[in-house]
Design a protein around this motif. Structure first.
Motif, mmCIF file in Angstrom:
data_model
loop_
_atom_site.group_PDB
_atom_site.id
_atom_site.type_symbol
_atom_site.label_atom_id
_atom_site.label_comp_id
_atom_site.label_asym_id
_atom_site.label_seq_id
_atom_site.Cartn_x
_atom_site.Cartn_y
_atom_site.Cartn_z
ATOM 1 N N VAL A 108 0.783 -1.329 -0.050
ATOM 2 C CA VAL A 108 -0.016 0.192 0.041
ATOM 3 C C VAL A 108 0.923 1.306 -0.023
ATOM 4 O O VAL A 108 0.586 2.266 -0.641
ATOM 5 C CB VAL A 108 -0.976 0.124 1.187
ATOM 6 C CG1 VAL A 108 -1.657 1.190 1.330
ATOM 7 C CG2 VAL A 108 -2.000 -1.212 1.021
ATOM 8 N N ASP A 109 1.917 1.299 0.971
ATOM 9 C CA ASP A 109 2.837 2.430 0.749
ATOM 10 C C ASP A 109 3.455 2.766 -0.614
ATOM 11 O O ASP A 109 3.652 3.740 -0.958
ATOM 12 C CB ASP A 109 3.896 2.240 1.823
ATOM 13 C CG ASP A 109 4.648 3.558 2.348
ATOM 14 O OD1 ASP A 109 4.203 4.553 2.644
ATOM 15 O OD2 ASP A 109 5.972 3.390 1.944
ATOM 16 N N SER A 110 3.738 1.755 -1.213
ATOM 17 C CA SER A 110 4.526 1.707 -2.540
ATOM 18 C C SER A 110 3.517 2.387 -3.515
ATOM 19 O O SER A 110 3.777 3.252 -4.199
ATOM 20 C CB SER A 110 4.879 0.477 -3.112
ATOM 21 O OG SER A 110 5.335 0.507 -4.363
ATOM 22 N N LEU A 111 2.162 1.990 -3.504
ATOM 23 C CA LEU A 111 1.188 2.426 -4.228
ATOM 24 C C LEU A 111 0.926 4.018 -4.105
ATOM 25 O O LEU A 111 0.905 4.896 -5.020
ATOM 26 C CB LEU A 111 -0.126 1.756 -4.064
ATOM 27 C CG LEU A 111 -0.263 0.314 -4.616
ATOM 28 C CD1 LEU A 111 -1.606 -0.417 -4.327
ATOM 29 C CD2 LEU A 111 0.159 0.228 -6.197
ATOM 30 N N MET A 112 0.968 4.399 -2.958
ATOM 31 C CA MET A 112 0.896 5.769 -2.532
ATOM 32 C C MET A 112 1.978 6.636 -2.982
ATOM 33 O O MET A 112 1.756 7.801 -3.525
ATOM 34 C CB MET A 112 0.476 5.959 -0.968
ATOM 35 C CG MET A 112 0.525 7.436 -0.363
ATOM 36 S SD MET A 112 -0.754 8.306 -1.318
ATOM 37 C CE MET A 112 -2.373 7.890 -0.286
ATOM 38 N N ASN A 113 3.134 6.001 -2.764
ATOM 39 C CA ASN A 113 4.113 6.802 -3.595
ATOM 40 C C ASN A 113 4.367 7.008 -4.893
ATOM 41 O O ASN A 113 4.657 8.169 -5.250
ATOM 42 C CB ASN A 113 5.651 6.096 -2.886
ATOM 43 C CG ASN A 113 5.828 6.291 -1.551
ATOM 44 O OD1 ASN A 113 5.456 7.023 -0.807
ATOM 45 N ND2 ASN A 113 6.700 5.357 -0.866
#
Length: 372
Positions: A108-113
């Motif tokens: 999820v953090d990768s998608l947000m970045n």
């Protein structure tokens, strides 16, 4: 609300290595001359001076707030449709699926970045649209009081950041700074903030809350490294202490006394820093990282560095952002002073804000029924 002011201690050491074959009077005279020069240099006064002052009233600092979630994924703003299409444009599924080796947070953090970088670099949208898919101050601010008097949306200055989207600063005007006479929880700035509905406005986020930065009116906060987070469901009481630091300039140190006036000897990093806000070594180091590590090794620019000269070259794919992360680790473990300090001198005069936070549960069951 007090502050302390002090001059730094200047420490130094000298190492001399003299090697001579013939012990002649000429060499001895040169040694004496060098020795006298060193003694003369050491005659400069060196002192450490601390001064604690209680001001009544005292200038209140600027307070910047941002929603930890940069996108208001409501049907009104159009953010939900846009960020889903942005993922599709990167050949990524808007629905999160985990493989047996993937961790939920990393995914999820990768998608947000990727989403944040896509929004920053997307040439097909304008700044108005970028603001509209973020949080407006009217949505974010539930109530606001300063010294018991109500404050409104007009008391906040908006600015955009890569990390958090729309951010807002209270008490931003250096020419009309608000003042405070009392300390304690019943004075100063009070705000109630709304950060979104769970499951409806928090797409691709791993946490909810607000980012807060306390800073001087003459400088924008560097949100990547400064400030703190406050979680939802709490009432945070923040006590502030302000410290003025003054270093002696030449011949005692190489610090920069006048940070506002551009000199012909200034580096390009210093000039770029001044285009964003008042010069600081911390921001200059970020620009140094951009030009010495990120751009040469990733062939694009780190979108988290606020000074970007070419939006078409912003790192916005998964592989590019991994490269940025790797270069950041290398930079953070390197001798940054040896790499950047010659181009990024330290300021002689600085203002530092220290803070302590006490939390209590919010809202109460009774108040929640009224608030909703």
């Amino acid at each position: 609300f007090g502050y302390s002011c002090f001059c730094n201690r200047f420490e130094f050491c000298f190492l001399f290595n003299f090697s001579c074959k013939n012990s002649t009077r000429s060499y001895f005279s040169k040694f004496i001359a060098v020795q006298q020069s060193v003694f003369k240099y050491l005659e400069y006064d060196v002192s450490t001076f601390y001064l604690t002052v209680d001001e009544h009233p005292s200038n209140f600092p600027a307070i910047s707030i941002c929603n930890l979630n940069p996108f208001d994924a409501s049907s009104v703003s159009g953010a939900s449709d846009y960020i889903r299409s942005a993922l599709v444009a990167r050949n990524l599924s808007p629905t999160v699926y985990l493989t047996s080796t993937e961790k939920a947070y990393s995914k999820v953090d990768s998608l947000m970045n990727i989403l944040k970088s896509y929004v920053t670099s997307d040439a097909s949208i304008n700044d108005t649209f970028r603001r509209n898919i973020g949080w407006s101050i009217s949505t974010l601010l539930v109530s606001c009081y300063f010294n018991g008097d109500e404050c409104t949306e007009d008391d906040f200055l908006s600015f955009r950041t890569h990390q958090y989207g729309n951010c807002y600063t209270f008490n931003h005007n250096a020419s009309s700074t608000r003042r405070i006479s009392r300390t304690g929880p019943n004075s100063g700035l009070k705000m109630e903030l709304f950060v979104g509905k769970p499951g409806g406005q928090d797409l691709y986020t791993t946490k909810t809350g607000v980012y807060v930065a306390i800073h001087n009116q003459t400088q924008k906060p560097l949100v990547k490294d400064e400030g703190f987070e406050i979680a939802t469901g709490v009432s945070a009481n923040v006590a502030i202490r302000r410290t003025f630091l003054t270093r002696l300039d030449k011949p005692f140190s190489d610090c920069l006394k006048d940070v506002d006036t551009e000199a012909s000897s200034d580096s390009e990093y210093m000039k770029l820093a001044r285009k964003y806000t008042r010069y600081s070594q911390k921001l200059c180091y970020e620009i140094c990282f951009q030009y010495t590590y990120c751009m040469p090794n990733c062939n694009c620019t780190d979108p988290a560095v606020p000074v970007i000269t070419d939006y078409s070259k912003i790192c916005n794919t998964a592989s590019q952002l991994r490269c940025v992360e790797e270069q950041r680790k290398s930079f953070d473990t390197a001798d940054v002073g040896a790499i950047c300090e010659s181009s990024c001198p330290r300021e002689c005069d600085m203002v530092d804000y220290e803070y302590s936070i006490a939390n209590s549960l919010y809202p109460s069951t009774y108040y929640a029924t009224i608030l909703i």
